[in-house]
Design an enzyme around this catalytic site. Structure first.
Site, PDB file in Angstrom:
ATOM      1  N   SER A  50       0.796  -1.336  -0.064  1.00 17.98           N
ATOM      2  CA  SER A  50      -0.099   0.041  -0.070  1.00 17.98           C
ATOM      3  C   SER A  50       0.851   1.326   0.013  1.00 17.98           C
ATOM      4  O   SER A  50       1.944   1.327   0.621  1.00 17.98           O
ATOM      5  CB  SER A  50      -0.794  -0.153   1.385  1.00 17.98           C
ATOM      6  OG  SER A  50      -1.449   1.057   1.460  1.00 17.98           O
ATOM      7  N   TYR A  66      -1.841   0.238  10.261  1.00 13.41           N
ATOM      8  CA  TYR A  66      -2.047  -0.488   8.823  1.00 13.41           C
ATOM      9  C   TYR A  66      -0.939  -0.320   8.029  1.00 13.41           C
ATOM     10  O   TYR A  66      -0.325  -1.431   7.496  1.00 13.41           O
ATOM     11  CB  TYR A  66      -3.316   0.177   8.126  1.00 13.41           C
ATOM     12  CG  TYR A  66      -3.448  -0.402   6.790  1.00 13.41           C
ATOM     13  CD1 TYR A  66      -3.875  -1.647   6.323  1.00 13.41           C
ATOM     14  CD2 TYR A  66      -3.258   0.274   5.726  1.00 13.41           C
ATOM     15  CE1 TYR A  66      -3.784  -2.122   5.105  1.00 13.41           C
ATOM     16  CE2 TYR A  66      -3.516   0.216   4.500  1.00 13.41           C
ATOM     17  CZ  TYR A  66      -3.777  -1.160   4.123  1.00 13.41           C
ATOM     18  OH  TYR A  66      -3.745  -1.611   2.851  1.00 13.41           O
ATOM     19  N   LYS A  79       1.931  -3.057   6.676  1.00 13.21           N
ATOM     20  CA  LYS A  79       2.314  -3.460   5.136  1.00 13.21           C
ATOM     21  C   LYS A  79       3.811  -3.129   4.821  1.00 13.21           C
ATOM     22  O   LYS A  79       4.305  -4.072   4.294  1.00 13.21           O
ATOM     23  CB  LYS A  79       1.386  -2.572   4.187  1.00 13.21           C
ATOM     24  CG  LYS A  79       0.020  -2.861   3.989  1.00 13.21           C
ATOM     25  CD  LYS A  79      -0.340  -4.007   3.281  1.00 13.21           C
ATOM     26  CE  LYS A  79      -1.762  -4.597   3.492  1.00 13.21           C
ATOM     27  NZ  LYS A  79      -1.775  -5.526   2.582  1.00 13.21           N
TER      28      LYS A  79
END
Ligand code: UDP
Length: 322
Positions: free
Chosen positions: A114, A138, A142
């Site tokens: 991402s 998050y 990643k």
């Protein structure tokens, strides 16, 4: 090729699975259905309701040549409130998956990464060598997965590709009026929220921030169609770089503001989008646009569908299932 798709019952995983099948590949989907939908697994794919930590030893019977790994939790706000859940599910889960692949000599993996791995870069467009300073758990998970992939590829000789998505929208028509598209229980994304507001099915669209240093004061993002994204995954599966982990940004190289997206939604739906202008959403940088030269060089990929096509397909999907 026989491809294992983890998270193949989710939005992007289901579209990629359908496009792989259409291209003549065999697909095995694994999804624990914690957020995915069993009916999104395309007909023609073998489906196993399992988590990525449960694949050893059963994966040995499936004849897998390569893996595309989507299974992950992916809500930025939720990740800040529940980092433990994100680190366990995304990072510990992926390391378990990598160890399973190694145990079964499966040495080709494509991973959904991402733009959140970069955080708020100083320079646009964002190249793959930009500093990685994620601003959420998050994004941190990643990035951690990508760091693990680099080490695993180098030490164990696998070919790994991380695709760092920017903003994904749109849907895939699958015949008989059916669509594969975004069906998140908690919807945080701009296009589906704007469609719902235009349809009159929900609250007004909350427009987060109109005082950004951008031409119209709203955030600029780089949107690509989920079908273009699927093509990039297919190309990434064909990469042959044993021992090397390739990180590739996926975007169009240009951006649209939130207001431009809302104008497009109004045009496509032929309805006004009711908007509430509210404060900035914490952690939203003003501009995020991908440099996509590496995607062109390594994957021969460039996006071919514009914002209008993304919104039109997302609207088709919305009308079918709302
Ligand atoms: N956004 C908005 N209202 C919404 C959802 C998103 O104004 O209900 C804005 C958000 O601030 C960002 C852009 O739309 O500037 C895209 O947000 P999204 O959550 O779709 O993707 P992100 O860029 O956060 O990955």
């Amino acid at each position: 090729m026989r491809v294992l798709v983890t998270g193949g019952a989710g939005y992007i995983g289901s579209v990629v699975s359908a496009e792989l099948l259409r291209a003549g590949q065999e697909v095995v989907v694994v999804d624990d259905l914690s957020t995915g939908h069993a009916d999104a697994v395309p007909p023609g794919a073998q489906f196993h309701q399992l988590s990525i930590a449960e694949l050893d030893p059963v994966i040995g019977d499936w004849g897998i040549d390569g893996v595309i790994h989507f299974a992950a939790r992916s809500l930025v706000g939720e990740s800040v409130a529940d980092p433990a859940g994100y680190w366990r599910n995304n990072v510990v889960g992926t390391v378990a998956l990598l160890d399973t692949l190694r145990a079964h000599a499966i040495d080709r993996i494509v991973v959904s990464s991402s733009a959140a791995a970069y955080g708020e870069p100083d320079r646009q467009p964002i190249t793959e060598d930009a500093p990685t300073r994620p601003t959420s758990a998050y994004g941190a998970t990643k990035l951690a997965i990508d760091l693990a992939l680099t080490d695993y590829a180098r030490a164990y000789g696998s070919t790994a590709v991380s695709l760092r998505y920017f903003n994904v929208a749109g849907a895939l028509a699958v015949g008989d009026g059916g669509w594969l598209g975004e069906r998140h229980a908690t919807e945080t994304h701009l296009v589906p929220n704007a469609l719902r507001a235009a349809a009159g099915d929900g609250p007004k669209l909350q427009l987060f921030g109109t005082d950004y240093p951008t031409p119209d004061g709203t955030c600029v993002r780089d949107y690509i169609h989920v079908v273009d994204l699927a093509a990039a995954h297919q190309a990434a599966l064909a990469v042959q770089t044993p021992g090397v982990h390739n990180v590739v940004n996926l975007g169009s190289g240009s951006g649209y503001s939130v207001r431009q997206v809302l104008d497009t939604v109004a045009e496509v739906t032929e309805r006004p989008v009711p908007v509430d202008e509210v404060a900035r959403r914490p952690g939203d940088p003003a501009v995020l646009v991908a440099a996509n030269e590496r995607a062109g060089e390594l994957l021969g990929w460039e996006p071919s569908r514009d914002l209008r096509s993304m919104v039109a397909d997302a609207w088709g999907c919305y009308q079918r299932y709302a």
